[in-house]
Design a protein around this motif. Structure first.
Motif, mmCIF file in Angstrom:
data_model
loop_
_atom_site.group_PDB
_atom_site.id
_atom_site.type_symbol
_atom_site.label_atom_id
_atom_site.label_comp_id
_atom_site.label_asym_id
_atom_site.label_seq_id
_atom_site.Cartn_x
_atom_site.Cartn_y
_atom_site.Cartn_z
ATOM 1 N N ALA A 1 -3.480 5.486 2.888
ATOM 2 C CA ALA A 1 -2.673 4.299 2.587
ATOM 3 C C ALA A 1 -1.590 4.104 3.644
ATOM 4 O O ALA A 1 -1.324 2.974 4.071
ATOM 5 C CB ALA A 1 -2.053 4.423 1.203
ATOM 6 N N TYR B 1 0.811 -1.214 0.000
ATOM 7 C CA TYR B 1 0.000 0.000 0.000
ATOM 8 C C TYR B 1 0.848 1.269 0.000
ATOM 9 O O TYR B 1 0.382 2.328 -0.445
ATOM 10 C CB TYR B 1 -0.949 0.008 1.196
ATOM 11 N N THR B 2 2.071 1.174 0.501
ATOM 12 C CA THR B 2 2.956 2.348 0.477
ATOM 13 C C THR B 2 4.144 2.160 -0.459
ATOM 14 O O THR B 2 4.719 3.139 -0.926
ATOM 15 C CB THR B 2 3.474 2.669 1.887
ATOM 16 N N ASP C 1 -5.523 6.569 -1.444
ATOM 17 C CA ASP C 1 -5.524 7.961 -0.987
ATOM 18 C C ASP C 1 -6.592 8.817 -1.659
ATOM 19 O O ASP C 1 -6.713 10.007 -1.352
ATOM 20 C CB ASP C 1 -4.144 8.594 -1.189
ATOM 21 N N THR D 1 -1.046 3.306 -3.443
ATOM 22 C CA THR D 1 -1.140 4.510 -2.621
ATOM 23 C C THR D 1 -2.109 5.521 -3.237
ATOM 24 O O THR D 1 -2.979 6.069 -2.541
ATOM 25 C CB THR D 1 0.243 5.161 -2.466
ATOM 26 N N GLU E 1 3.208 2.903 -5.712
ATOM 27 C CA GLU E 1 2.537 4.209 -5.794
ATOM 28 C C GLU E 1 1.121 4.108 -6.345
ATOM 29 O O GLU E 1 0.263 4.941 -6.051
ATOM 30 C CB GLU E 1 3.357 5.173 -6.641
ATOM 31 N N SER F 1 -1.229 0.835 6.023
ATOM 32 C CA SER F 1 0.011 0.066 6.005
ATOM 33 C C SER F 1 0.575 -0.110 7.415
ATOM 34 O O SER F 1 0.927 -1.220 7.833
ATOM 35 C CB SER F 1 1.034 0.754 5.104
#
Length: 243
Positions: free
Chosen positions: A230, A212-213, A223, A219, A216, A234
């Protein structure tokens, strides 16, 4: 070179390189006594190949399946990547030309340059080959089986439920990842995945949380509920799975 230098040269984050190591996609050449990851020429060449795939929109799981296959042919992979990149370059050139004509006042109702279907077809062809060769993990098979039988209404409901959970996480931004309300949401998220896609163990959930991080695209998608969602998910998942 150390991880900081390798990350700077490639234009990626150190966190990304550490994640690639954790999932077995790009192990470093070695680790110093002080714990620093060291990257040599072979590792940098492999990183370049990974970034070619990423530029073309391949998921990390697909890249790993392709690159860790016993039959992986680096030269053949580069040839196919080059061909797809040329297709993308030609498409962008067409869009630029269309914009230049519009700036000159020309009326041109052509939308052909925006068509990405040919590139998508090539990318899907390559990904399909990977699925046919390596798509035999229990999680993949179960997810395929469950989603294949869903109609549009069911899938739309599944997507709404996912968006609702993301929104609930977004509402808790600012709280500690290990707090009771956030941890309850992690449990809810794990149950959601198990209910709609595949049995989500803590090990599987931990890997998802890292993505999730580290990725991208994950993310950016998460987000949409609010910047920082995100990152909270995480961290919360990491705390949950460490119990």
């Amino acid at each position: 070179m150390r991880i900081q230098e390798a990350a700077r040269m490639a234009g990626v984050s150190e966190r990304t390189l550490r994640y690639y190591d954790r999932i077995g996609l790009l192990p470093p050449q070695g680790v110093t006594e002080a714990g620093y990851r060291i990257y040599g020429e072979a590792e940098l060449l492999r990183l370049q190949e990974i970034l070619f795939f990423r530029e073309l929109g391949f998921e990390l799981a697909e890249i790993k399946k392709i690159m860790t296959s016993p039959g992986y042919d680096r030269r053949e992979a580069l040839r196919r990547q080059r061909d797809m990149l040329i297709m993308e370059r030609n498409r962008l050139s067409g869009i630029i030309e269309l914009a230049e004509r519009a700036l000159k006042g020309e009326t041109n109702m052509s939308f052909a340059p925006f068509d990405q279907s040919e590139l998508e077809e090539k990318r899907e062809e390559y990904a399909r080959e990977a699925r046919e060769r390596w798509g035999d993990t229990p999680e993949y098979a179960e997810s395929e089986r469950r989603t294949a039988g869903a109609d549009k209404a069911q899938w739309a409901q599944t997507q709404r439920e996912m968006a609702d959970i993301f929104a609930e996480f977004a509402a808790l931004r600012g709280q500690e990842p290990g707090s009771a309300p956030v941890q309850a949401l992690v449990e809810k998220w794990q149950a959601y995945i198990s209910a709609h896609f595949y049995a989500c163990s803590k090990e599987t959930l931990a890997g998802l949380g890292q993505m999730y991080t580290a990725d991208e695209r994950f993310t950016k998608n998460i987000d949409q509920a609010g910047e920082g969602t995100a990152a909270l998910m995480s961290a919360a998942i990491a705390a949950y799975c460490a119990k």
